[in-house]
Design a protein around this motif. Structure first.
Motif, mmCIF file in Angstrom:
data_model
loop_
_atom_site.group_PDB
_atom_site.id
_atom_site.type_symbol
_atom_site.label_atom_id
_atom_site.label_comp_id
_atom_site.label_asym_id
_atom_site.label_seq_id
_atom_site.Cartn_x
_atom_site.Cartn_y
_atom_site.Cartn_z
ATOM 1 N N ARG A 139 -2.258 -3.989 -6.380
ATOM 2 C CA ARG A 139 -1.238 -2.949 -6.558
ATOM 3 C C ARG A 139 -0.765 -2.907 -8.006
ATOM 4 O O ARG A 139 -0.592 -1.824 -8.585
ATOM 5 C CB ARG A 139 -0.057 -3.195 -5.610
ATOM 6 C CG ARG A 139 1.058 -2.159 -5.732
ATOM 7 C CD ARG A 139 0.526 -0.750 -5.403
ATOM 8 N NE ARG A 139 1.484 0.280 -5.691
ATOM 9 C CZ ARG A 139 2.178 0.950 -4.775
ATOM 10 N NH1 ARG A 139 2.003 0.693 -3.499
ATOM 11 N NH2 ARG A 139 3.028 1.883 -5.131
ATOM 12 N N SER B 266 -10.466 -4.120 -2.835
ATOM 13 C CA SER B 266 -9.501 -3.038 -3.026
ATOM 14 C C SER B 266 -8.468 -3.126 -1.911
ATOM 15 O O SER B 266 -8.688 -3.786 -0.896
ATOM 16 C CB SER B 266 -10.199 -1.669 -2.975
ATOM 17 O OG SER B 266 -10.683 -1.404 -1.665
ATOM 18 N N ILE C 52 -3.163 -0.953 -10.035
ATOM 19 C CA ILE C 52 -3.180 0.489 -9.792
ATOM 20 C C ILE C 52 -2.062 1.198 -10.564
ATOM 21 O O ILE C 52 -2.304 2.175 -11.269
ATOM 22 C CB ILE C 52 -3.061 0.799 -8.277
ATOM 23 C CG1 ILE C 52 -4.345 0.364 -7.576
ATOM 24 C CG2 ILE C 52 -2.769 2.277 -8.025
ATOM 25 C CD1 ILE C 52 -4.249 0.378 -6.055
ATOM 26 N N ASP C 53 -0.831 0.724 -10.406
ATOM 27 C CA ASP C 53 0.283 1.469 -11.011
ATOM 28 C C ASP C 53 1.376 0.591 -11.628
ATOM 29 O O ASP C 53 2.448 1.079 -11.951
ATOM 30 C CB ASP C 53 0.893 2.439 -10.003
ATOM 31 C CG ASP C 53 1.522 1.749 -8.805
ATOM 32 O OD1 ASP C 53 1.559 0.499 -8.765
ATOM 33 O OD2 ASP C 53 1.966 2.467 -7.888
ATOM 34 N N LEU D 286 0.523 5.231 -1.692
ATOM 35 C CA LEU D 286 -0.813 5.450 -2.244
ATOM 36 C C LEU D 286 -1.692 6.137 -1.212
ATOM 37 O O LEU D 286 -1.518 5.959 -0.018
ATOM 38 C CB LEU D 286 -1.448 4.119 -2.647
ATOM 39 C CG LEU D 286 -0.694 3.280 -3.677
ATOM 40 C CD1 LEU D 286 -1.409 1.955 -3.887
ATOM 41 C CD2 LEU D 286 -0.547 4.034 -4.991
ATOM 42 N N ASP D 287 -2.651 6.896 -1.678
ATOM 43 C CA ASP D 287 -3.626 7.545 -0.799
ATOM 44 C C ASP D 287 -5.010 7.052 -1.231
ATOM 45 O O ASP D 287 -5.341 5.897 -1.026
ATOM 46 C CB ASP D 287 -3.481 9.065 -0.889
ATOM 47 C CG ASP D 287 -4.345 9.810 0.116
ATOM 48 O OD1 ASP D 287 -4.678 9.239 1.178
ATOM 49 O OD2 ASP D 287 -4.712 10.963 -0.165
ATOM 50 N N THR D 288 -5.782 7.889 -1.862
ATOM 51 C CA THR D 288 -7.124 7.484 -2.270
ATOM 52 C C THR D 288 -7.102 6.427 -3.379
ATOM 53 O O THR D 288 -8.106 5.758 -3.601
ATOM 54 C CB THR D 288 -7.963 8.694 -2.711
ATOM 55 O OG1 THR D 288 -7.292 9.354 -3.779
ATOM 56 C CG2 THR D 288 -8.191 9.649 -1.544
ATOM 57 N N GLU D 289 -5.942 6.241 -4.027
ATOM 58 C CA GLU D 289 -5.822 5.180 -5.035
ATOM 59 C C GLU D 289 -6.030 3.802 -4.409
ATOM 60 O O GLU D 289 -6.339 2.840 -5.097
ATOM 61 C CB GLU D 289 -4.443 5.192 -5.716
ATOM 62 C CG GLU D 289 -4.058 6.492 -6.360
ATOM 63 C CD GLU D 289 -3.305 7.432 -5.415
ATOM 64 O OE1 GLU D 289 -2.837 8.465 -5.911
ATOM 65 O OE2 GLU D 289 -3.186 7.133 -4.209
ATOM 66 N N ALA E 297 -12.858 6.512 -2.166
ATOM 67 C CA ALA E 297 -11.749 7.438 -2.422
ATOM 68 C C ALA E 297 -11.946 8.759 -1.688
ATOM 69 O O ALA E 297 -12.237 9.787 -2.277
ATOM 70 C CB ALA E 297 -11.610 7.682 -3.927
ATOM 71 N N CYS F 242 0.808 -1.220 0.000
ATOM 72 C CA CYS F 242 0.000 0.000 0.000
ATOM 73 C C CYS F 242 0.843 1.273 0.000
ATOM 74 O O CYS F 242 0.299 2.383 -0.117
ATOM 75 C CB CYS F 242 -0.918 0.009 1.229
ATOM 76 S SG CYS F 242 -2.133 -1.320 1.246
ATOM 77 N N SER G 254 -8.414 2.821 -2.904
ATOM 78 C CA SER G 254 -9.817 2.418 -3.045
ATOM 79 C C SER G 254 -10.138 1.832 -4.417
ATOM 80 O O SER G 254 -11.258 1.364 -4.636
ATOM 81 C CB SER G 254 -10.745 3.605 -2.778
ATOM 82 O OG SER G 254 -10.595 4.575 -3.799
ATOM 83 N N ARG G 255 -9.187 1.815 -5.327
ATOM 84 C CA ARG G 255 -9.447 1.300 -6.678
ATOM 85 C C ARG G 255 -9.827 -0.177 -6.612
ATOM 86 O O ARG G 255 -9.144 -0.979 -5.997
ATOM 87 C CB ARG G 255 -8.233 1.499 -7.576
ATOM 88 C CG ARG G 255 -8.498 1.012 -8.978
ATOM 89 C CD ARG G 255 -7.583 1.605 -9.974
ATOM 90 N NE ARG G 255 -7.922 1.103 -11.297
ATOM 91 C CZ ARG G 255 -7.134 1.183 -12.325
ATOM 92 N NH1 ARG G 255 -5.954 1.762 -12.208
ATOM 93 N NH2 ARG G 255 -7.504 0.708 -13.488
#
Length: 180
Positions: A171, A63, A174-175, A48-51, A107, A45, A53-54
């Motif tokens: 994860r 998530s 996400i990115d 990441l911040d509000t990401e 988010a 984690c 919640s994806r």
């Protein structure tokens, strides 16, 4: 350039998760393995911040933020309710909202902060309880009957390991981050 999937988060020689002795007593080893699994979740984690919640894929509500909330409730259940005998309701899910841990993982920076605060609080309580227990044969009553502290620690390692597998995929979605 060849990319090694396992090298993204940290290299094996400097991995901060697995620092315990491989020849310790049983309690120490179980605590070290659980700590390593908890550190894996925080590593997945990290940054990441509000990401967090994806969602995984429709229609799933899975998530990273949901996992943090879920694991805070799992820690709370096994250590506060079962082992300490406290009347401690779940923070995020309950009878009227059984999937609130995942459904409520939205988010919103305040939701992210609350999730991490709850998780850190429950982990600290669990660690203090284990440290204070006279031995691993201390028992509590759960939905599955009487369980020992030993069983709870093993179960928690399994619970985190399973969800850390989910965290790996979340994860990466996400990115693109992959690794140990």
């Amino acid at each position: 350039m060849t990319r090694r999937r396992a090298g993204f988060f940290s290299d094996a020689e400097h991995d901060p998760r697995f620092t315990g002795s491989a020849t310790s007593d049983e309690r120490t080893m179980l605590q070290d393995f659980l700590t390593a699994q908890r550190r894996t979740l925080t590593l997945k984690c990290a940054g990441l911040d509000t990401e967090l919640s994806r969602r995984a894929v429709e229609p799933s509500t899975l998530s990273l933020l949901g996992l943090v909330r879920h694991l805070a409730d799992v820690e709370r259940y096994w250590f506060r309710q079962v082992m300490a005998g406290q009347d401690a309701s779940p923070r995020f899910a309950g009878d009227t909202d059984p999937d609130g841990d995942f459904d409520g993982a939205v988010a919103d920076p305040a939701v992210v902060i609350a999730a991490w605060d709850a998780w850190h609080t429950e982990v600290a309580f669990a660690d203090a309880l284990v440290d204070a227990a006279p031995d691993l044969d201390v028992v509590g009553d759960s939905w599955r009957g009487t369980v020992s502290l030993r069983w709870v620690l093993i179960h928690m390692i399994e619970e985190y390991a399973r969800h850390n597998g989910h965290a790996d995929l979340l994860r990466e979605r996400i990115d693109g981050a992959v690794g140990l």
